[in-house]
Design a protein around this motif. Structure first.
Motif, short mmCIF file in Angstrom:
data_model
loop_
_atom_site.label_atom_id
_atom_site.label_comp_id
_atom_site.label_asym_id
_atom_site.label_seq_id
_atom_site.Cartn_x
_atom_site.Cartn_y
_atom_site.Cartn_z
N ILE A 226 7.45 11.00 40.63
CA ILE A 226 6.20 11.41 41.26
C ILE A 226 5.50 12.39 40.33
CG2 ILE A 226 5.16 12.67 43.19
CD1 ILE A 226 7.40 11.65 44.96
N MET A 227 4.31 12.04 39.90
CA MET A 227 3.53 12.90 39.00
C MET A 227 2.46 13.62 39.81
SD MET A 227 3.21 10.54 35.58
CE MET A 227 2.69 11.93 34.60
N ARG A 228 2.31 14.90 39.53
CA ARG A 228 1.36 15.73 40.27
C ARG A 228 0.39 16.39 39.32
NH1 ARG A 228 0.80 21.08 41.76
NH2 ARG A 228 -0.18 21.43 43.80
N ASP A 229 -0.90 16.27 39.60
CA ASP A 229 -1.93 16.94 38.82
C ASP A 229 -1.96 18.41 39.24
OD1 ASP A 229 -4.34 18.04 37.86
OD2 ASP A 229 -5.31 16.07 37.83
N PRO A 230 -1.64 19.33 38.32
CA PRO A 230 -1.57 20.75 38.69
C PRO A 230 -2.91 21.37 39.04
CG PRO A 230 -1.36 20.51 36.32
CD PRO A 230 -1.34 19.13 36.90
N GLU A 231 -4.01 20.68 38.70
CA GLU A 231 -5.32 21.26 38.96
C GLU A 231 -5.99 20.69 40.22
OE1 GLU A 231 -7.78 21.59 35.54
OE2 GLU A 231 -6.19 22.46 34.34
N THR A 232 -5.58 19.50 40.63
CA THR A 232 -6.16 18.91 41.85
C THR A 232 -5.14 18.77 42.97
OG1 THR A 232 -5.67 16.62 41.19
CG2 THR A 232 -7.76 17.58 40.43
N GLY A 233 -3.85 18.79 42.60
CA GLY A 233 -2.80 18.60 43.59
C GLY A 233 -2.52 17.14 43.90
N PHE A 234 -3.26 16.23 43.29
CA PHE A 234 -3.08 14.80 43.55
C PHE A 234 -1.72 14.33 43.04
CE2 PHE A 234 -3.41 10.36 42.11
CZ PHE A 234 -3.74 9.75 43.30
N GLU A 235 -1.00 13.58 43.89
CA GLU A 235 0.31 13.06 43.52
C GLU A 235 0.31 11.54 43.53
OE1 GLU A 235 3.17 14.71 46.16
OE2 GLU A 235 3.18 16.68 45.20
N THR A 236 1.06 10.95 42.61
CA THR A 236 1.17 9.50 42.57
C THR A 236 2.55 9.10 42.03
OG1 THR A 236 0.12 7.46 41.75
CG2 THR A 236 0.22 9.32 40.23
N LEU A 237 3.05 7.98 42.50
CA LEU A 237 4.34 7.46 42.04
C LEU A 237 4.11 6.61 40.80
CD1 LEU A 237 7.40 7.10 42.60
CD2 LEU A 237 6.80 5.05 43.93
N VAL A 238 4.84 6.92 39.74
CA VAL A 238 4.67 6.23 38.46
C VAL A 238 6.01 5.67 38.00
CG1 VAL A 238 4.03 6.48 36.03
CG2 VAL A 238 2.75 7.72 37.78
N ASN A 239 6.00 4.41 37.60
CA ASN A 239 7.21 3.78 37.06
C ASN A 239 7.17 3.88 35.53
OD1 ASN A 239 9.46 2.32 36.46
ND2 ASN A 239 8.67 0.34 37.18
N THR A 240 7.83 4.88 35.00
CA THR A 240 7.79 5.11 33.55
C THR A 240 8.62 4.09 32.77
OG1 THR A 240 9.62 6.69 33.64
CG2 THR A 240 7.40 7.58 33.88
N SER A 241 9.35 3.25 33.48
CA SER A 241 10.11 2.20 32.79
C SER A 241 9.22 1.03 32.38
CB SER A 241 11.24 1.68 33.70
OG SER A 241 12.17 2.71 33.98
N ASN A 242 7.99 1.02 32.89
CA ASN A 242 7.04 -0.04 32.57
C ASN A 242 6.43 0.23 31.19
OD1 ASN A 242 4.72 -1.66 32.30
ND2 ASN A 242 4.40 -1.71 34.52
N PRO A 243 6.75 -0.61 30.17
CA PRO A 243 6.25 -0.34 28.81
C PRO A 243 4.73 -0.44 28.70
CG PRO A 243 7.29 -2.51 28.93
CD PRO A 243 7.59 -1.83 30.22
N ASN A 244 4.11 -1.33 29.49
CA ASN A 244 2.65 -1.44 29.45
C ASN A 244 1.98 -0.17 29.98
OD1 ASN A 244 2.70 -4.06 28.40
ND2 ASN A 244 2.85 -4.97 30.45
N LEU A 245 2.58 0.39 31.02
CA LEU A 245 2.04 1.63 31.57
C LEU A 245 2.15 2.77 30.55
CD1 LEU A 245 2.31 3.03 35.10
CD2 LEU A 245 3.06 4.48 33.23
N ARG A 246 3.30 2.85 29.89
CA ARG A 246 3.49 3.92 28.91
C ARG A 246 2.50 3.78 27.75
NH1 ARG A 246 8.87 2.56 29.31
NH2 ARG A 246 8.95 1.99 27.10
N LYS A 247 2.28 2.54 27.30
CA LYS A 247 1.33 2.31 26.21
C LYS A 247 -0.10 2.64 26.64
CE LYS A 247 3.98 -1.25 23.74
NZ LYS A 247 4.04 -2.68 23.36
N SER A 248 -0.47 2.25 27.86
CA SER A 248 -1.82 2.54 28.37
C SER A 248 -2.03 4.04 28.47
CB SER A 248 -2.02 1.88 29.74
OG SER A 248 -1.97 0.48 29.64
N TYR A 249 -1.01 4.73 28.96
CA TYR A 249 -1.10 6.19 29.07
C TYR A 249 -1.26 6.83 27.69
CZ TYR A 249 0.25 11.04 29.92
OH TYR A 249 0.27 12.41 29.96
N GLU A 250 -0.47 6.36 26.73
CA GLU A 250 -0.54 6.91 25.37
C GLU A 250 -1.92 6.69 24.75
OE1 GLU A 250 1.84 6.42 21.12
OE2 GLU A 250 2.75 5.69 22.99
N ARG A 251 -2.49 5.49 24.97
CA ARG A 251 -3.83 5.21 24.45
C ARG A 251 -4.88 6.10 25.10
NH1 ARG A 251 -2.10 -0.36 24.48
NH2 ARG A 251 -3.03 -0.61 26.56
#
Length: 297
Positions: A226-251
């Motif tokens: 669960i990732m939380r934005d420290p400035e807005t408080g917004f939380e979301t569940l993220v699957n970091t095992s997904n290589p496409n998600l990791r690459k998109s985040y890095e870009r």
């Protein structure tokens, strides 16, 4: 409100920072600071006739028209600078996956910059900001003055956790009457940046120190989190095992980093990165040396 134990712990940290910063300034920073910033401010002194080799931009065309020959403006170098350290203490500043948080790295950098300024007879001030300017301490001299600044950086609790570089820049442009050296210490996760930083750089000598943490650039492969934005408080569940998600985040983070770099370059703002996994003092040393070489050309 801080407990007595928290206050004592914070003051011990400030005293440790003071000793470390004083030693570094004494051993290696004072020369670079002097050659990087001394004499950048100029006060108008008088007019004189144009001589071969004078810079055309200093010609005063009104006097030239009256005297029927070119005259240039003479300036005298200011012996004293005003240094203002603007520090972002928004929610993201308290993050750090390494030994220090971004806020602690900012306080360490501010201590070194402050003692460098004081050691060379300059005044130093502070702006603490988040979603809005929170505290302004006008430039002054003295170790007690600087230690108060460091204490405020470490303890300030913003009522709103967002970041507004624009509000900080607007405040500095309105408040600082005299041309100053402004160090903006932030992770620059804020919009807009272009016009506010452009206005600040037009009026003052601006230097950007970008706070970063290695986990912000690349997501580790640790499964579902669960990732939380420290400035807005917004939380979301993220699957970091997904290589496409990791690459998109890095870009995405790379584009953000390059976007900030583009704005700084556009307005001629020198910058350096202060990582929570790096030696911030070494980075400042390199920044000073780079500016010294640039001024020597």
């Amino acid at each position: 409100m801080l407990t007595d134990e928290q206050i004592e712990e914070m003051m011990a940290r400030v005293r440790k920072l003071e000793l470390k910063a004083r030693r570094l300034v004494r051993e290696s920073f004072s020369g670079e600071y002097l050659s990087s910033f001394k004499g950048q401010g100029l006060d108008f002194d008088d007019f004189r006739e144009y001589q071969h080799g004078d810079e055309v931009r200093f010609i005063d065309w009104n006097v030239t028209a009256r005297m029927n020959q070119p005259f240039v403006r003479k300036f005298r170098e200011e012996r004293e600078l005003s240094v203002v350290i603007a520090v972002d203490v928004s929610g993201s500043s308290d993050y750090g996956s390494q030994n220090l948080s971004k806020r602690e790295v900012a306080a360490e950098a501010a201590a070194v910059l402050g003692f460098s300024a004081l050691g060379n007879g300059d005044k130093v001030g502070l702006l603490v900001f988040a979603g809005e300017p929170l505290l302004f301490i006008p430039p002054a001299k003295g170790s007690r003055h600087l230690l108060r600044m460091i204490r405020e950086i470490l303890t300030m609790k913003p009522p709103v956790q967002g970041t507004s570089i624009s509000a900080a820049c607007d405040f500095l442009v309105r408040t600082l009457r005299r041309r100053s050296v402004v160090f903006m210490i932030s992770d620059f996760y804020s919009d807009p940046l272009d016009k506010p930083l452009g206005k600040l750089a037009h009026k003052h000598e601006a230097i950007a120190l970008r706070l970063s943490d290695p986990l912000e650039a690349k997501l580790p492969k640790v499964g579902k989190v669960i990732m939380r934005d420290p400035e807005t408080g917004f939380e979301t569940l993220v699957n970091t095992s997904n290589p496409n998600l990791r690459k998109s985040y890095e870009r995405l983070m790379l584009r953000q980093h390059e976007g900030v770099s583009s704005v700084l370059k556009k307005h001629g703002i020198d910058s350096a990165e202060l990582g929570t996994d790096q030696d911030a003092l070494k980075t400042l040393h390199q920044l000073f040396k780079r500016r010294s070489r640039k001024r020597a050309r």
